[in-house]
Write a protein that holds these residues in place. Structure first.
Motif, PDB file in Angstrom:
ATOM      1  N   UNK A   1      -1.501 -87.043  44.561  1.00 22.24           N
ATOM      2  CA  UNK A   1      -0.320 -86.522  43.850  1.00 22.24           C
ATOM      3  C   UNK A   1       0.289 -85.468  44.469  1.00 22.24           C
ATOM      4  N   UNK A   2      -0.479 -84.534  44.891  1.00 22.44           N
ATOM      5  CA  UNK A   2       0.099 -83.255  45.754  1.00 22.44           C
ATOM      6  C   UNK A   2       0.651 -83.518  47.124  1.00 22.44           C
ATOM      7  N   UNK A   3      -0.077 -84.456  47.774  1.00 31.58           N
ATOM      8  CA  UNK A   3       0.576 -84.748  48.920  1.00 31.58           C
ATOM      9  C   UNK A   3       1.039 -86.135  49.245  1.00 31.58           C
ATOM     10  N   UNK A   4       1.870 -86.520  48.238  1.00 35.75           N
ATOM     11  CA  UNK A   4       2.340 -87.857  48.185  1.00 35.75           C
ATOM     12  C   UNK A   4       2.999 -88.364  49.355  1.00 35.75           C
ATOM     13  N   UNK A   5       2.392 -89.760  49.901  1.00 36.35           N
ATOM     14  CA  UNK A   5       3.464 -90.097  51.089  1.00 36.35           C
ATOM     15  C   UNK A   5       3.454 -91.717  50.838  1.00 36.35           C
ATOM     16  N   UNK A   6       3.340 -91.909  49.746  1.00 35.65           N
ATOM     17  CA  UNK A   6       3.422 -93.546  49.113  1.00 35.65           C
ATOM     18  C   UNK A   6       4.893 -93.858  48.983  1.00 35.65           C
ATOM     19  N   UNK A   7       5.571 -94.308  50.033  1.00 37.17           N
ATOM     20  CA  UNK A   7       7.093 -94.520  49.874  1.00 37.17           C
ATOM     21  C   UNK A   7       7.162 -95.895  49.036  1.00 37.17           C
ATOM     22  N   UNK A   8       6.321 -96.552  48.685  1.00 32.59           N
ATOM     23  CA  UNK A   8       6.458 -97.654  47.790  1.00 32.59           C
ATOM     24  C   UNK A   8       7.116 -96.928  46.355  1.00 32.59           C
ATOM     25  N   UNK A   9       6.970 -95.779  45.912  1.00 32.18           N
ATOM     26  CA  UNK A   9       7.554 -95.218  44.977  1.00 32.18           C
ATOM     27  C   UNK A   9       9.047 -94.751  44.893  1.00 32.18           C
TER      28      UNK A   9
ATOM     29  N   UNK B   1      12.631 -94.649  45.248  1.00 30.71           N
ATOM     30  CA  UNK B   1      13.945 -95.419  44.681  1.00 30.71           C
ATOM     31  C   UNK B   1      15.087 -94.960  45.343  1.00 30.71           C
ATOM     32  N   UNK B   2      15.487 -95.910  46.367  1.00 33.79           N
ATOM     33  CA  UNK B   2      16.505 -95.715  47.285  1.00 33.79           C
ATOM     34  C   UNK B   2      17.695 -94.855  46.476  1.00 33.79           C
ATOM     35  N   UNK B   3      18.504 -95.857  45.901  1.00 38.45           N
ATOM     36  CA  UNK B   3      19.683 -95.242  45.232  1.00 38.45           C
ATOM     37  C   UNK B   3      19.653 -93.728  44.600  1.00 38.45           C
ATOM     38  N   UNK B   4      18.517 -93.406  44.009  1.00 37.26           N
ATOM     39  CA  UNK B   4      18.400 -91.965  43.458  1.00 37.26           C
ATOM     40  C   UNK B   4      18.129 -91.091  44.692  1.00 37.26           C
ATOM     41  N   UNK B   5      17.540 -91.434  45.702  1.00 40.12           N
ATOM     42  CA  UNK B   5      17.065 -90.489  47.048  1.00 40.12           C
ATOM     43  C   UNK B   5      18.429 -90.389  47.628  1.00 40.12           C
ATOM     44  N   UNK B   6      19.542 -91.468  47.858  1.00 40.20           N
ATOM     45  CA  UNK B   6      20.465 -91.363  48.729  1.00 40.20           C
ATOM     46  C   UNK B   6      21.560 -90.448  48.142  1.00 40.20           C
TER      47      UNK B   6
END
Ligand SMILES: CCCCCCCCCCCCCCCC(=O)SCCNC(=O)CCNC(=O)[C@H](O)C(C)(C)COP(=O)(O)OP(=O)(O)OC[C@H]1O[C@@H](n2cnc3c(N)ncnc32)[C@H](O)[C@@H]1OP(=O)(O)O
Ligand SMILES: NC(=O)C1=CN([C@@H]2O[C@H](COP(=O)(O)OP(=O)(O)OC[C@H]3O[C@@H](n4cnc5c(N)ncnc54)[C@H](OP(=O)(O)O)[C@@H]3O)[C@@H](O)[C@H]2O)C=CC1
Length: 515
Positions: free
Chosen positions: A419-427, A429-434
């Motif tokens: 949770x603190x060092x999250x690098x799971x890119x499955x989560x 959400x591209x449109x929100x990220x862009x």
């Protein structure tokens, strides 16, 4: 309690490239998540007329440290700047500073590099390869060193399509190349650079490949890991969504599109756009540092830090989301309405460059000249076209990176660490990220206030009206010229006009009959 955060508490860390984009995010996360870290040494050079001390004093005031400033107001006391220049013998570190580093440092994060694609080979080699070699030999003398983390790039082996988490044989023997650089004239080096770098598109990726091999050669003596991020973009969550502070990677192009300057770009719409948020890279880097130091894996691990294989997103989709975000949240003083023709076809792209870049730039510069001002648009476009040419190698093809080591590391983390060092890119959400990326670029990079959006929208409406008026005038002029010269055009014109007239008469007559 997080094992990763606990590990760094009480440790002494050395970061190179701490004044850069990734270095700042790394330092911020480290100081925020492990407030009891003993010290963070950073190698800094004086630059642009500023001393090392002035640079660091300015840096700690920057927005990126707002969160850590709130949590631990005296965070800067932990930062210990060391005057250094990575291209100089012994990194130009004073004897006193060197002694301190050799006796204290537990973990090294090596981020410093030149990331410019047009860097002369000699300088890229001096910094990315020889600088790394010097740092490695320093690391070998560090008495308490537990881990050495080298930041490479996922494109170090971009001459291959499928890239595993292994070190590939170097394109050339580094020593031989360095010897060559020593005696050869700069202009000759410049001339033979394309031949020397061969399959690599630029000196940056080429020298990063050479550096990886050098790092690997130290694996018997040091506890090493290599992180290979793809195109590092604005942050996903930390320190703030959308935080960004430079124009590298995709950021410059995104801003140019938002300003309405970039209207066409050569990309394969279906190719994967392997963007990776900066905080994801930093979380993985810190996790890899902890794992390397605590678990001491038998082999040197390489971590591909990419999104394409796990959560792919294409350039076409990026373009769509960038444009729609900038229509909703326009940048101030846009040159034209944001719009992007994205094609991998050379001729179509050249057509759009002529029509939607060069022609408006020439007209604008003419207007500037006529009003007694200095023309500047053509210069901006020439620069943009130079950048586009250097970037198109990465936007017109896709690569596949394996990510077994990265996934295995994720599986080793406790739920709290995940949770603190999250690098799971499955989560992700591209449109929100862009959307956050574009807004972050507006706020943090261009320093534009969100309260200026209504005025920016008004400006876009004005541009739309100018464009409609311009297009209509142009159409009428072309048609008038056409009619004046061609009998057939005249006949068509009279035919259309009489058809319209008849239709109107019929419409008027039938509506009179109804009443
Ligand atoms: C719809 C759209 C979708 C997008 C769709 C395409 C995305 C396409 C991305 C491909 C991305 C591949 C990425 C590969 C994967 C890695 O490895 S990523 C990391 C590697 N490195 C980089 O990204 C660096 C690439 N950049 C360069 O090499 C150089 O910037 C270039 C391209 C050669 C241009 O050099 P230059 O003309 O000398 O310009 P440069 O010195 O960079 O900038 C001059 C000034 O303009 C400023 N500036 C630069 N850009 C801008 C801008 N856009 N606005 C305002 N100011 C700017 C700079 O901050 C700088 O200011 P000062 O520092 O002088 O005050
Ligand atoms: N940004 C990206 O998209 C990607 C980056 N990477 C890798 O990540 C690492 C960090 O990149 P990023 O933060 O984006 O790069 P930046 O250009 O933002 O930062 C580079 C850092 O290196 C320092 N540096 C450069 N030259 C020297 C020198 N001669 N002596 C001492 N320090 C020097 C710079 O210091 P100064 O402030 O003094 O110039 C700066 O702190 C690099 O190794 C890069 O290859 C990998 C993949 C993608």
């Amino acid at each position: 309690m997080s094992s990763i955060a606990a590990y760094y508490n009480g440790k002494t860390i050395l970061i190179t490239g701490a004044t850069g984009f990734m270095g700042k995010v790394l330092m911020e996360k480290l100081l925020r998540s492990s407030p009891d870290v003993e010290a963070v040494y950073i190698l800094v050079r004086p630059k642009a007329g500023q001393s090392m001390q002035e640079r660091v004093a300015n840096m700690v005031k920057s927005k990126v440290f707002d969160r850590v400033r709130e949590d631990c107001p005296n965070f800067q006391e932990k930062i210990k700047p060391i005057n250094a220049e990575l291209t100089q013998p012994n990194l130009s570190i004073s004897a006193k500073d060197l002694q301190e580093l050799l006796s204290q440092v537990n973990v090294v994060f090596h981020c410093a590099a030149t990331v410019r694609f047009d860097e002369p080979l000699k300088h890229a080699l001096l910094l990315n390869v020889m600088g790394t070699q010097q740092l490695l030999s320093l690391a070998r003398q560090m008495q308490k060193l537990e881990a050495f983390i080298h930041i490479s790039t996922a494109y170090a082996n971009c001459n291959r399509r499928n890239i595993d988490e292994v070190i590939y044989p170097p394109p050339v023997e580094t020593k031989k190349l360095c010897d060559l650089m020593e005696w050869m004239d700069e202009s000759v080096i410049q001339e033979i650079t394309p031949k020397l770098i061969g399959d690599w598109p630029n000196t940056y990726t080429y020298t990063k490949a050479l550096a990886e091999y050098l790092v690997q050669q130290e694996k018997e003596h040091l506890n090493i890991a290599i992180i290979r991020p793809s195109i590092v973009g604005a942050s996903w969550h930390e320190p703030f969504p959308g935080w960004i502070d430079n124009f590298n990677g995709a950021s410059g192009m995104i801003i140019a599109a938002g300003k309405g300057i970039l209207q066409t770009v050569k990309v394969n719409n279906e190719a994967v756009a392997d963007l990776i948020p900066v905080d994801v890279v930093i979380n993985l880097t810190l996790a890899a540092g902890w794992y390397t130091a605590v678990h001491r894996p038998k082999t040197m691990l390489v971590y591909n830090c990419t999104t394409g294989g796990i959560n792919p997103f294409c350039w076409g989709e990026i373009g769509y989301h960038v444009i729609s975000t900038f229509k909703r949240n326009p940048l101030e003083q846009a040159f034209r309405i944001p719009r992007a023709q994205m094609t991998s076809n050379y001729l179509i792209n050249q057509y759009w460059i002529a029509v939607s870049h060069k022609a408006p730039a020439m007209l604008y510069d003419l207007y500037m000249r006529l009003t007694g001002r200095k023309p500047r648009m053509m210069k901006i476009f020439n620069r943009l076209h130079k950048s586009m040419l250097l970037l198109e190698y990465f936007t017109c093809q896709s690569w596949e990176w394996s990510s077994e080591n990265t996934n295995t590391l994720m599986a080793q983390l406790s739920p709290e660490d995940r949770r603190l060092f999250n690098f799971d890119v499955r989560q992700l959400h591209w449109s929100e990220y862009i959307e956050n990326y574009c807004i972050g670029a507006k706020k943090y990079l261009l320093n534009e206030d969100m309260s200026g959006i209504p005025a920016a929208k008004q400006h876009l409406r004005k541009l739309r009206n100018i464009q409609y008026a311009f297009n209509t005038t142009l159409l009428v002029i072309i048609w008038r010229i056409f009619i004046a010269r061609s009998q057939m055009a005249r006949n068509i014109w009279y035919f259309v006009v009489s058809l319209c007239y008849k239709f109107l008469s019929y419409f008027r007559a039938s509506s009179t009959l109804r009443h």
